[in-house]
Scaffold this motif. Structure first.
Motif, PDB file in Angstrom:
ATOM      1  N   SER A 230       0.779  -1.209  -0.040  1.00 20.66           N
ATOM      2  CA  SER A 230       0.093  -0.140   0.135  1.00 20.66           C
ATOM      3  C   SER A 230       1.001   1.440  -0.017  1.00 20.66           C
ATOM      4  O   SER A 230       0.571   2.157  -0.762  1.00 20.66           O
ATOM      5  CB  SER A 230      -0.920   0.011   1.218  1.00 20.66           C
ATOM      6  N   THR A 231       1.919   1.466   1.034  1.00 17.54           N
ATOM      7  CA  THR A 231       2.712   2.489   1.007  1.00 17.54           C
ATOM      8  C   THR A 231       3.491   2.954   0.016  1.00 17.54           C
ATOM      9  O   THR A 231       3.917   3.669  -0.606  1.00 17.54           O
ATOM     10  CB  THR A 231       3.284   2.607   2.458  1.00 17.54           C
ATOM     11  N   VAL A 232       4.290   1.636  -0.437  1.00 16.39           N
ATOM     12  CA  VAL A 232       5.337   1.302  -1.495  1.00 16.39           C
ATOM     13  C   VAL A 232       4.497   2.065  -2.890  1.00 16.39           C
ATOM     14  O   VAL A 232       5.152   2.762  -3.607  1.00 16.39           O
ATOM     15  CB  VAL A 232       5.810   0.170  -1.680  1.00 16.39           C
ATOM     16  N   SER A 233       3.480   1.626  -3.098  1.00  9.28           N
ATOM     17  CA  SER A 233       2.687   1.835  -4.441  1.00  9.28           C
ATOM     18  C   SER A 233       2.273   3.304  -4.566  1.00  9.28           C
ATOM     19  O   SER A 233       1.839   3.846  -5.459  1.00  9.28           O
ATOM     20  CB  SER A 233       1.659   0.790  -4.913  1.00  9.28           C
ATOM     21  N   GLY A 234       2.216   4.024  -3.392  1.00  8.60           N
ATOM     22  CA  GLY A 234       1.513   5.321  -3.145  1.00  8.60           C
ATOM     23  C   GLY A 234       0.072   5.482  -2.721  1.00  8.60           C
ATOM     24  O   GLY A 234      -0.217   6.735  -2.749  1.00  8.60           O
ATOM     25  N   MET A 235      -0.360   4.429  -2.034  1.00 13.45           N
ATOM     26  CA  MET A 235      -1.640   4.502  -1.458  1.00 13.45           C
ATOM     27  C   MET A 235      -1.595   5.533   0.025  1.00 13.45           C
ATOM     28  O   MET A 235      -0.536   5.460   0.612  1.00 13.45           O
ATOM     29  CB  MET A 235      -2.347   3.199  -1.230  1.00 13.45           C
ATOM     30  N   THR A 236      -2.834   6.078   0.222  1.00 13.56           N
ATOM     31  CA  THR A 236      -2.642   6.842   1.419  1.00 13.56           C
ATOM     32  C   THR A 236      -3.380   5.786   2.151  1.00 13.56           C
ATOM     33  O   THR A 236      -4.501   5.380   2.108  1.00 13.56           O
ATOM     34  CB  THR A 236      -3.360   8.166   1.060  1.00 13.56           C
ATOM     35  N   VAL A 237      -3.027   5.566   3.582  1.00 12.63           N
ATOM     36  CA  VAL A 237      -3.589   4.871   4.453  1.00 12.63           C
ATOM     37  C   VAL A 237      -3.702   5.589   5.820  1.00 12.63           C
ATOM     38  O   VAL A 237      -2.896   6.104   6.349  1.00 12.63           O
ATOM     39  CB  VAL A 237      -2.608   3.664   4.891  1.00 12.63           C
ATOM     40  N   ILE A 238      -5.130   5.455   6.281  1.00 16.62           N
ATOM     41  CA  ILE A 238      -5.495   6.036   7.477  1.00 16.62           C
ATOM     42  C   ILE A 238      -6.028   4.892   8.542  1.00 16.62           C
ATOM     43  O   ILE A 238      -6.874   4.488   8.216  1.00 16.62           O
ATOM     44  CB  ILE A 238      -6.642   6.955   7.392  1.00 16.62           C
ATOM     45  N   HIS A 239      -5.217   4.781   9.423  1.00 17.45           N
ATOM     46  CA  HIS A 239      -5.575   3.838  10.646  1.00 17.45           C
ATOM     47  C   HIS A 239      -6.840   4.143  11.176  1.00 17.45           C
ATOM     48  O   HIS A 239      -7.190   5.285  11.268  1.00 17.45           O
ATOM     49  CB  HIS A 239      -4.406   3.387  11.179  1.00 17.45           C
ATOM     50  N   ALA A 240      -7.328   3.067  11.744  1.00 23.03           N
ATOM     51  CA  ALA A 240      -8.766   3.609  12.637  1.00 23.03           C
ATOM     52  C   ALA A 240      -8.294   4.377  13.933  1.00 23.03           C
ATOM     53  O   ALA A 240      -9.356   5.307  13.908  1.00 23.03           O
ATOM     54  CB  ALA A 240      -9.088   2.152  13.271  1.00 23.03           C
ATOM     55  N   GLU A 241      -7.452   4.372  14.357  1.00 24.00           N
ATOM     56  CA  GLU A 241      -7.069   5.388  15.574  1.00 24.00           C
ATOM     57  C   GLU A 241      -6.881   6.737  14.979  1.00 24.00           C
ATOM     58  O   GLU A 241      -7.056   7.681  15.743  1.00 24.00           O
ATOM     59  CB  GLU A 241      -5.896   4.825  16.730  1.00 24.00           C
ATOM     60  N   GLU A 242      -6.329   6.832  13.796  1.00 21.66           N
ATOM     61  CA  GLU A 242      -6.226   8.238  13.004  1.00 21.66           C
ATOM     62  C   GLU A 242      -7.375   8.880  12.623  1.00 21.66           C
ATOM     63  O   GLU A 242      -7.394   9.990  12.838  1.00 21.66           O
ATOM     64  CB  GLU A 242      -5.104   8.061  11.942  1.00 21.66           C
TER      65      GLU A 242
END
Length: 347
Positions: A230-242
Motif C-alpha cells: 500500500s505505502t510502497v505503491s503510493g496509497m494513502t492509509v489512515i488507520h482506525a485510531e487516526e
C-alpha cells in the motif's frame, strides 16, 4: 402555541392523510411509498430485493436497457482465509427492510431520481473454481459498464473487488475510497492471487486501479505487516485510531484530495466496523469504526465522480441480531446516493 397557530395547523392537517406533504424533497420520497391516498406497501410483503428495488434478473439479456444503476449480488466466498459464509451476504442484505427511500443528510431520494434495478446475482459456472468465478464476475460487470450503467455489488468476499475493478477500470485506471480493517494488498499465497487479502495489489498490477488516487480508511489489526505494498505503491492509509485523532471532517477532506476529480470506486468491507456493531463477518477486528463515522465519510464524498462500488464480507450466520446486514444495506444506500449525483451530472 397560540390559538391562531393551532387553528392554522388544524386547517392544514385535520382533513389530510399521511401522504399529504408540502416539502418538495419529502414529497418525492412519499411518491415512492404511497398509493391510494395514505396506503403504504407493507415492508414485510413480497420477495425481498436489494434496497427494495424492482427485481429484473433478465436485465442482462435485455442489454441493461432503461437502467442507470444495477444492484448485483455476488454470492462467492472461495477467497476467504478463515471463516467462510460471505456467500450468504447478498441474501442477508436483501432481507433487510426499510432502507430509504430518503437520505436525510444529502436530501436525496435516489430511487426517484435514477432508474435502479436489482438484477439478481452474477451467473457463475462453477461454485468450486475461484479463478473461474473471478472470470465470470469480470465478464458480467464488463457488460454492465459497457452499457453505461453504474454497478453496485453486494458480496461475497473482498476478492470480488479485483474482478469488478478489472471491468470498471478497463479503459483507464480508477481511484478508490476503501473503507476496511485491512488494506488487502497482500501477495500470492499458497499459489493463489485471487484471495480476499490481495485484490487491490492485483488491481494495481493489472493497471485498473491508480494507487496514488487510492485512500484506505479504518486500517488496524495484527496483519499490518502484510500491507507494505500500500505505502510502497503510493496509497494513502489512515488507520482506525487516526480517524479519531484527525476527525471526520479532516478524513473527508483528505479522501476528496486524494481521489480528486477523476473516476472513483468505493469499496466497503463490513469488518471496517467494530465487531460490537458488525459481528457478522469472517475477519472481525476489535477497535473499529462506528457506523455513524462511516456514513459521515460516505456522505462527505457526495459529488465525486463515482463509477461503482461494493459492500462485502457480510457473513450473517455469525450475527444473531442481523445488525451487520442492516449496516451493509445502509452503506449500499449511501453508495446509491453517490451514484445519483454522478448520474445527475451526466444528464
Amino acid at each position: 402555541m397560540t390559538p391562531d397557530k393551532l387553528a392554522a395547523l388544524r386547517a392544514r392537517y385535520t382533513a389530510t392523510g399521511g401522504a399529504d406533504i408540502d416539502d418538495p424533497d419529502f414529497r418525492k420520497a412519499a411518491s415512492l411509498q404511497f398509493s391510494d391516498g395514505d396506503r403504504r406497501k407493507w415492508p414485510f410483503s413480497d420477495p425481498a430485493t436489494l434496497l427494495d428495488a424492482p427485481f429484473r434478473p433478465t436485465a442482462a439479456d435485455e442489454g441493461f436497457a432503461d437502467l442507470d444503476v444495477a444492484l448485483v449480488g455476488v454470492p462467492m466466498d472461495l477467497g476467504v482465509t478463515n471463516r467462510a459464509g460471505a456467500r450468504l451476504g447478498p441474501r442477508a442484505v436483501r432481507a433487510v427492510e426499510r432502507i430509504g427511500p430518503y437520505e436525510h443528510v444529502l436530501r436525496q431520494t435516489p430511487m426517484f431520481d435514477c432508474r435502479v434495478l436489482d438484477i439478481g446475482d452474477v451467473p457463475f459456472r462453477s461454485r468450486f473454481d475461484l479463478a473461474g468465478c473471478h472470470a465470470d464476475i469480470e465478464a458480467f460487470f464488463a457488460r454492465i459498464v459497457a452499457a453505461g450503467v453504474i454497478p453496485l455489488a453486494v458480496g461475497g468476499d473482498h476478492s470480488i473487488s479485483r474482478a469488478i475493478l478489472a471491468a470498471v477500470g478497463r479503459e483507464r485506471p480508477v481511484g478508490m475510497v476503501h473503507i476496511d480493517a485491512h488494506c488487502d494488498t497482500g501477495g500470492v499465497y499458497e499459489g493463489s492471487k485471487f484471495h480476499h487479502g490481495g485484490p487491490f495489489r492485483q488491481a494495481v498490477l493489472e493497471g485498473t486501479l491508480d494507487p496514488e488516487r487510492t485512500i484506505q480508511i479504518g486500517i488496524r489489526g495484527g496483519a499490518e505487516y502484510l500491507w507494505e505494498f500500500s505505502t510502497v505503491s503510493g496509497m494513502t492509509v489512515i488507520h482506525a485510531e487516526e480517524v479519531t485523532e484527525m476527525g471526520i471532517a479532516a478524513v473527508i477532506a483528505k479522501a476528496r484530495a486524494v481521489v480528486g476529480d477523476g473516476p472513483t470506486y468505493v469499496s466497503f468491507d463490513v469488518d471496517s466496523l467494530d465487531p460490537a456493531f458488525a459481528p457478522g463477518t469472517g475477519t472481525p477486528e476489535v477497535g473499529g469504526l462506528m457506523p455513524r463515522e462511516v456514513l459521515a465519510i460516505l456522505r462527505g464524498l457526495a459529488g465525486i465522480d463515482f463509477v461503482g462500488g461494493d459492500v462485502v464480507e457480510v457473513a450473517p450466520q455469525y450475527d444473531a441480531t442481523s445488525n451487520t446486514a442492516q449496516a451493509a444495506a445502509q452503506v449500499l444506500f449511501e453508495q446509491l446516493c453517490l451514484a445519483g449525483r454522478t448520474i445527475a451530472r451526466r444528464r
